[in-house]
Design a protein around this motif. Structure first.
Motif, PDB file in Angstrom:
ATOM      1  N   THR A   5       2.905  -7.181   2.155  1.00 33.00           N
ATOM      2  CA  THR A   5       4.281  -6.952   1.721  1.00 33.00           C
ATOM      3  C   THR A   5       5.046  -8.264   1.716  1.00 33.00           C
ATOM      4  OG1 THR A   5       5.136  -6.528   3.943  1.00 33.00           O
ATOM      5  CG2 THR A   5       4.298  -4.630   2.715  1.00 33.00           C
ATOM      6  N   VAL A  13       5.121  -4.929  -2.776  1.00 34.48           N
ATOM      7  CA  VAL A  13       3.821  -4.751  -2.144  1.00 34.48           C
ATOM      8  C   VAL A  13       2.830  -5.359  -3.124  1.00 34.48           C
ATOM      9  CG1 VAL A  13       2.106  -3.113  -1.313  1.00 34.48           C
ATOM     10  CG2 VAL A  13       4.534  -2.639  -0.947  1.00 34.48           C
ATOM     11  N   PRO A  34      10.085  -3.896   2.893  1.00 30.68           N
ATOM     12  CA  PRO A  34       8.831  -3.324   3.394  1.00 30.68           C
ATOM     13  C   PRO A  34       8.333  -4.121   4.597  1.00 30.68           C
ATOM     14  CG  PRO A  34       8.403  -4.645   1.449  1.00 30.68           C
ATOM     15  CD  PRO A  34       9.896  -4.632   1.643  1.00 30.68           C
ATOM     16  N   THR A  35       8.212  -3.467   5.729  1.00 29.99           N
ATOM     17  CA  THR A  35       7.896  -4.203   6.953  1.00 29.99           C
ATOM     18  C   THR A  35       6.549  -3.874   7.566  1.00 29.99           C
ATOM     19  OG1 THR A  35       9.035  -2.554   8.269  1.00 29.99           O
ATOM     20  CG2 THR A  35      10.319  -4.471   7.575  1.00 29.99           C
ATOM     21  N   ALA A  36       5.913  -2.803   7.143  1.00 21.90           N
ATOM     22  CA  ALA A  36       4.609  -2.441   7.693  1.00 21.90           C
ATOM     23  C   ALA A  36       3.784  -1.808   6.586  1.00 21.90           C
ATOM     24  CB  ALA A  36       4.763  -1.473   8.862  1.00 21.90           C
ATOM     25  N   LEU A  37       2.470  -1.958   6.696  1.00 25.26           N
ATOM     26  CA  LEU A  37       1.555  -1.515   5.653  1.00 25.26           C
ATOM     27  C   LEU A  37       0.316  -0.913   6.291  1.00 25.26           C
ATOM     28  CD1 LEU A  37       1.291  -2.279   2.415  1.00 25.26           C
ATOM     29  CD2 LEU A  37      -0.416  -3.829   3.296  1.00 25.26           C
ATOM     30  N   VAL A  46      -2.124   3.086  -0.374  1.00 22.77           N
ATOM     31  CA  VAL A  46      -1.365   2.094   0.388  1.00 22.77           C
ATOM     32  C   VAL A  46      -0.067   2.753   0.854  1.00 22.77           C
ATOM     33  CG1 VAL A  46      -0.265  -0.175   0.352  1.00 22.77           C
ATOM     34  CG2 VAL A  46      -2.264   0.256  -1.104  1.00 22.77           C
ATOM     35  N   TYR A  47       0.156   2.789   2.158  1.00 25.58           N
ATOM     36  CA  TYR A  47       1.380   3.332   2.755  1.00 25.58           C
ATOM     37  C   TYR A  47       2.221   2.171   3.254  1.00 25.58           C
ATOM     38  CZ  TYR A  47      -1.005   7.851   2.908  1.00 25.58           C
ATOM     39  OH  TYR A  47      -1.658   9.000   2.571  1.00 25.58           O
ATOM     40  N   TRP A  48       3.553   2.289   3.182  1.00 27.02           N
ATOM     41  CA  TRP A  48       4.424   1.257   3.738  1.00 27.02           C
ATOM     42  C   TRP A  48       5.722   1.857   4.247  1.00 27.02           C
ATOM     43  CZ3 TRP A  48       4.188   2.216  -1.421  1.00 27.02           C
ATOM     44  CH2 TRP A  48       5.378   2.331  -2.112  1.00 27.02           C
ATOM     45  N   ASP A  50       9.760   1.102   4.593  1.00 24.30           N
ATOM     46  CA  ASP A  50      10.862   0.295   4.078  1.00 24.30           C
ATOM     47  C   ASP A  50      12.053   0.582   4.988  1.00 24.30           C
ATOM     48  OD1 ASP A  50      13.175  -0.652   2.658  1.00 24.30           O
ATOM     49  OD2 ASP A  50      11.944  -0.713   0.844  1.00 24.30           O
ATOM     50  N   VAL A  56       9.224   6.077   4.179  1.00 30.05           N
ATOM     51  CA  VAL A  56       7.789   5.814   4.232  1.00 30.05           C
ATOM     52  C   VAL A  56       7.249   6.316   2.899  1.00 30.05           C
ATOM     53  CG1 VAL A  56       5.599   6.288   5.373  1.00 30.05           C
ATOM     54  CG2 VAL A  56       7.697   6.133   6.733  1.00 30.05           C
ATOM     55  N   THR A  90       2.844   5.259  14.105  1.00 31.21           N
ATOM     56  CA  THR A  90       3.795   4.154  14.116  1.00 31.21           C
ATOM     57  C   THR A  90       4.420   4.058  15.507  1.00 31.21           C
ATOM     58  OG1 THR A  90       5.699   3.185  12.962  1.00 31.21           O
ATOM     59  CG2 THR A  90       5.706   5.582  13.251  1.00 31.21           C
TER      60      THR A  90
END
Length: 179
Positions: A5, A13, A34-37, A46-48, A50, A56, A90
């Motif tokens: 990201t 992404v 977007p801070t995590a993937l 692909v999940y992220w 924001d 999510v 998470t």
């Protein structure tokens, strides 16, 4: 492939080959921070998280079939993301609890445990580990990965590789040795 990201000037992404080539944006609209993937390696999703849009979301590896899993103020307090079976995992940064979120409906959210300090989460399970097959970066008869004197990076497929050098060295004309 490498997925990552970026929320600099234009949030997105992206994905690229392991050697940094073939960089492709897979999400570049309706995205802010977007801070995590997390990757679903089996279904190729692909999940992220924001944290600005408090959502999510998920897309396939080509950026298609985008869906929102869950939205709400609680998202801005989440960090780290992992996927396993039917759930996303998470960390809630305020109370340091591990949360489990149903990745299909987003409404089934459970706190599983509390931690002293955490910013990231990973699931390690035998079924999530890809079977190893021969690849271009395997050690040659001299013990050099992919025949590279320093670093071997897989390229566009497991059969292709790019050699790179450690800091302070340059790649020789043979594309394998560092000087």
């Amino acid at each position: 492939k490498l997925f990552f990201t970026d929320y600099g000037n234009a949030a997105k992404v992206e994905r690229c080959d392991m050697d940094g080539m073939n960089r492709t944006w897979i999400v570049d609209s309706k995205i802010e921070q977007p801070t995590a993937l997390a990757l679903d390696l089996i279904n190729k999703y692909v999940y992220w998280l924001d944290i600005y849009l408090e959502s999510v979301e998920v897309v396939d590896y080509q950026g298609r079939r985008r869906q929102t899993i869950t939205k709400g103020r609680q998202i801005r307090h989440l960090c780290g993301l992992a996927v396993f079976e039917n759930y996303l995992y998470t960390i809630h940064s305020d109370n340091l609890s591990i949360l489990r979120i149903n990745r299909y409906n987003g409404t089934d959210v459970q706190a599983l445990a509390r931690l002293d300090n955490a910013k990231e989460i990973r699931v390690y399970q035998k079924r999530t580990q890809a079977a190893a097959r021969s690849h271009a970066c395997e050690a040659d008869p001299y013990g050099m990965p992919g025949g590279c004197s320093h670093v071997c990076l897989l390229s566009s497929s497991y059969k292709a590789r790019t050699c790179r050098c450690r800091t302070g060295f340059i790649l020789g004309s043979d594309g394998r040795s560092c000087k």
